[in-house]
Design a protein around this motif. Structure first.
Motif: not given
Ligand code: CP
Length: 302
Positions: A261-263, A48-49, A132, A101
């Motif tokens: 970096p979130l989430p 997921p991303s 990132q 990813r």
């Molecule tokens: N920072 C980052 O990799 O966020 P996602 O997992 O939402 O891509």
């Protein structure tokens, strides 16, 4: 950098990394330029991303490229048993560059070795997340005016946090002092610490977040990476270990910025969001400009 894969942050020299940041600045000033109209970008997300996939797709769209791909392994033929090699060879027939990813460490390196088109690592397991890192470097340079001689505090899951691994390695090029805050079971892996030692730089380890607040120029919060724990009970023990609240920033430096970096799950309280030192949503926006720079450079247009 034309046609070069980006799997680890060390695949680009310091000069190349800084050039990406400079080109990102150009895109920030002028984000819509149809310079990639002849190109197809594939985004293959086996994990997921939100930010990485959508900012790559936004970056490609703003440059006029077409985007193909999938957002989960279950919507691709991997769910029928297709191998990563066959998937990459097939998608490389349909695209000029692959952004991938994958949950397995080392998968991006393998993909780059079998792929006839460049591969950008959008995160491979707990290993690295080099794009990132470039957007984090961009955010640090933009807020501090420099990348040199800064006190950078990393807080949270330093063991599994791939963004911490690749950013630490990158920052060893800039005389950084590292402040590493984690529970004992989530310390920074020794191979990453070795990069710090090899450059004769200092790192300090803590368990208490409050100790780093007065010294840090950057407070880089991270999520405890539930999906990387093999034992759910181990996750339960540490899942609420750090929570940055606005009142805790009272003794922080004027120039400090809070990155993540979130989430986010629960490691930054909502009351921090309105503090001018909070920078994590601008940081996510910077990802678009940096990914525009990466696509344009690797595709040979910049
Ligand atoms: N920072 C980052 O990799 O966020 P996602 O997992 O939402 O891509």
């Amino acid at each position: 950098m034309k046609n070069k894969s980006l799997v680890s942050i060390n695949d680009f020299t310091k000069e190349q990394q800084l050039r990406i940041l400079d080109i990102s600045e150009e895109f920030e000033k002028n984000p819509t330029q149809r310079i990639l109209e002849d190109f197809v970008v594939a985004t293959l997300f086996f994990e997921p991303s939100t930010r990485t996939r959508l900012s790559f797709e936004s970056a490609a769209s703003r440059l006029g490229a077409r985007v193909i791909g999938f957002s989960s392994a279950s919507s691709s033929s991997v769910s029928k048993g297709e191998s990563l090699k066959d998937t990459i060879l097939t998608v490389s027939n349909y695209s000029d560059i692959i952004v991938m990813r994958h949950p397995k460490d080392g998968s991006a390196r393998y993909a780059s070795e079998v792929s006839p088109v460049p591969v950008i690592n959008a995160g491979d397991g707990a290993n690295q997340h080099p794009t990132q890192t470039l957007l984090d470097m961009y955010s640090i340079r933009k807020t501090q005016g420099t990348l040199d001689n800064l006190n950078i505090a990393f807080i949270g899951d330093l063991k599994y946090g791939r963004t911490v691994h690749s950013l630490t390695i990158a920052l060893t090029q800039f005389n950084t002092t590292f402040h590493l805050v984690s529970p004992p079971e989530l310390k920074l892996p020794s191979y990453v610490k070795r990069h710090i030692k090899d450059r004769n730089l200092a790192y300090h380890q803590y368990t208490d977040l409050m100790e780093v607040i007065p010294v840090a120029d950057i407070i880089y919060m991270t999520r405890i990476q539930r999906e990387r724990f093999s034992d759910p009970m181990e996750y339960e023990k540490v899942k609420n270990i750090y929570n940055l609240e606005n009142a805790m920033l009272a003794g922080s430096k004027d120039n400090v910025r809070i990155l993540h970096p979130l989430p986010r799950v629960n490691e930054i309280s909502l009351d921090v969001d309105s503090n001018p030192k909070a920078y994590y949503f601008q940081q996510a926006l910077n990802g678009v400009f940096v990914r525009q720079a990466l696509l344009a450079t690797i595709l040979g247009v910049k």
